[in-house]
Design a protein around this motif. Structure first.
Motif, PDB file in Angstrom:
ATOM      1  N   UNK A  48      14.540  17.128 -10.912  1.00  0.00           N
ATOM      2  CA  UNK A  48      15.907  17.270 -10.430  1.00  0.00           C
ATOM      3  C   UNK A  48      16.189  16.311  -9.273  1.00  0.00           C
ATOM      4  N   UNK A  49      17.345  15.654  -9.311  1.00  0.00           N
ATOM      5  CA  UNK A  49      17.761  14.779  -8.217  1.00  0.00           C
ATOM      6  C   UNK A  49      18.391  15.644  -7.129  1.00  0.00           C
ATOM      7  N   UNK A  50      17.849  15.524  -5.947  1.00  0.00           N
ATOM      8  CA  UNK A  50      18.310  16.338  -4.826  1.00  0.00           C
ATOM      9  C   UNK A  50      19.411  15.633  -4.049  1.00  0.00           C
ATOM     10  N   UNK A  51      20.295  16.417  -3.499  1.00  0.00           N
ATOM     11  CA  UNK A  51      21.332  15.846  -2.651  1.00  0.00           C
ATOM     12  C   UNK A  51      20.698  15.268  -1.391  1.00  0.00           C
ATOM     13  N   UNK A  52      21.294  14.223  -0.874  1.00  0.00           N
ATOM     14  CA  UNK A  52      20.663  13.469   0.201  1.00  0.00           C
ATOM     15  C   UNK A  52      20.927  14.034   1.585  1.00  0.00           C
ATOM     16  N   UNK A  89      28.325  15.224   1.699  1.00  0.00           N
ATOM     17  CA  UNK A  89      28.202  16.242   0.666  1.00  0.00           C
ATOM     18  C   UNK A  89      26.948  17.043   1.002  1.00  0.00           C
ATOM     19  N   UNK A  90      27.143  18.218   1.552  1.00  0.00           N
ATOM     20  CA  UNK A  90      26.026  18.995   2.083  1.00  0.00           C
ATOM     21  C   UNK A  90      25.297  19.708   0.955  1.00  0.00           C
ATOM     22  N   UNK A 139      21.722  17.824  -7.704  1.00  0.00           N
ATOM     23  CA  UNK A 139      23.013  17.174  -7.915  1.00  0.00           C
ATOM     24  C   UNK A 139      23.523  17.542  -9.311  1.00  0.00           C
ATOM     25  N   UNK A 140      24.784  17.889  -9.408  1.00  0.00           N
ATOM     26  CA  UNK A 140      25.325  18.303 -10.701  1.00  0.00           C
ATOM     27  C   UNK A 140      26.822  18.032 -10.766  1.00  0.00           C
ATOM     28  N   UNK A 141      27.368  18.139 -11.978  1.00  0.00           N
ATOM     29  CA  UNK A 141      28.808  18.085 -12.213  1.00  0.00           C
ATOM     30  C   UNK A 141      29.181  19.223 -13.154  1.00  0.00           C
ATOM     31  N   UNK A 145      25.269   8.276  -6.066  1.00  0.00           N
ATOM     32  CA  UNK A 145      25.267   6.968  -5.407  1.00  0.00           C
ATOM     33  C   UNK A 145      24.472   7.022  -4.116  1.00  0.00           C
ATOM     34  N   UNK A 146      24.645   8.114  -3.362  1.00  0.00           N
ATOM     35  CA  UNK A 146      23.920   8.233  -2.099  1.00  0.00           C
ATOM     36  C   UNK A 146      22.411   8.336  -2.321  1.00  0.00           C
ATOM     37  N   UNK A 147      22.019   8.832  -3.475  1.00  0.00           N
ATOM     38  CA  UNK A 147      20.593   8.967  -3.795  1.00  0.00           C
ATOM     39  C   UNK A 147      20.033   7.732  -4.471  1.00  0.00           C
TER      40      UNK A 147
END
Length: 271
Positions: A136-140, A233-234, A240-242, A267-269
């Motif tokens: 899973x890609x984590x929020x930054x 984006x906390x 990360x999801x949509x 993009x931030x990741x």
């Protein structure tokens, strides 16, 4: 339908890239019409929808699924309508990029683990006897990182309809029962500061202890007064999801493509 984003590599060699891109690998199977695989007694198949979006199918012959005629209330097993060699199948949708994928699974559709097994079924040898791994890609930006910003302005908080706060406060405000929230996806709260005011102190307790049911939190923040505000984006749920609406007038593949292109967390990741 929620689209979760995953990065991928080969293991046990961490970070080892796949030999051929996922897009090219799957298109090769599809063009050769050899994409059906029997894994643990279940048939799986992948199909190209459009652009970078693919549909991943899983057969299901175990659940009791029936049809009903609304005019006369007659019902029958859906299996009675199938032709020879046809099976009931449920879908998941996948957006495939060079370094990550977006995986959207319906309730009965195949999950990310089945997708891994499906890929390895065909390409394990091609990848020098290494398995694919999705992570899973984590929020930054974490709440702790957000607190390092000195100045906070406008804050948007999106709450799940099932969050305790929504159930407690908004049912009273709207004068409805929680049952009447069945068709509600989420609630959004917008906190606006007075002109040039810093409302960091107002949000610190929430950031230190995010309440249950917070789906997203966006903060306009500055390192110092006078700096240009940036949008944070906390991290709330971790990955990360949509969100895709399967019943919308816009096709699923178009929603997934637009979501991927516009996802600031990706993009931030670096994706």
């Amino acid at each position: 339908m929620r689209t979760n984003y995953f990065k991928f590599d080969l293991f046990p060699s961490n970070g080892q890239p796949v030999v051929t891109s996922l897009n090219a690998s799957f298109l090769q199977l599809i063009q050769a019409n050899t994409q059906i695989a029997l894994i643990n007694g279940v048939y799986y198949s992948i199909h190209h929808v459009s652009g970078n979006v693919f549909m991943f199918l899983k057969t299901n012959n175990t659940d009791i699924i029936k049809t009903i005629d609304r005019a006369n209330n007659q019902y029958q097993d859906i299996s009675a309508l199938l032709q020879q060699n046809q099976d009931i199948a449920f879908a998941s949708y996948i957006y495939i990029s060079q370094r990550c994928i977006g995986f959207g699974s319906t309730i009965y559709g195949p999950k990310i683990g089945a997708f891994s097994a499906y890929y390895d079924h065909f390409f394990f040898n091609t990848n020098n006897n290494r398995n694919i791994r999705f992570e899973s890609i984590r929020k930054s930006v974490t709440p702790a990182q957000a607190l390092q910003f000195a100045h906070m302005g406008k804050i948007n908080v999106k709450l799940e309809a099932s969050s305790p706060f929504a159930i407690r406060e908004l049912t009273n405000f709207l004068g409805v029962t929680p049952v009447e929230f069945d068709d509600v996806d989420s609630f959004e709260i917008i906190i606006k500061p007075k002109h040039m005011k810093n409302i960091k102190d107002a949000i610190v307790p929430t950031l230190n202890n995010l309440p249950a049911g917070v789906r997203e939190m966006t903060i306009a923040a500055k390192q110092a007064l006078g700096d240009q505000a940036i949008e944070l984006h906390v991290a709330t749920t971790g990955g990360v999801y949509d969100i895709v609406n399967p019943k919308a007038n816009i096709a699923i593949h178009l929603q997934m493509s637009t979501n991927f292109a516009n996802n600031a967390d990706l993009r931030a990741s670096g994706y």
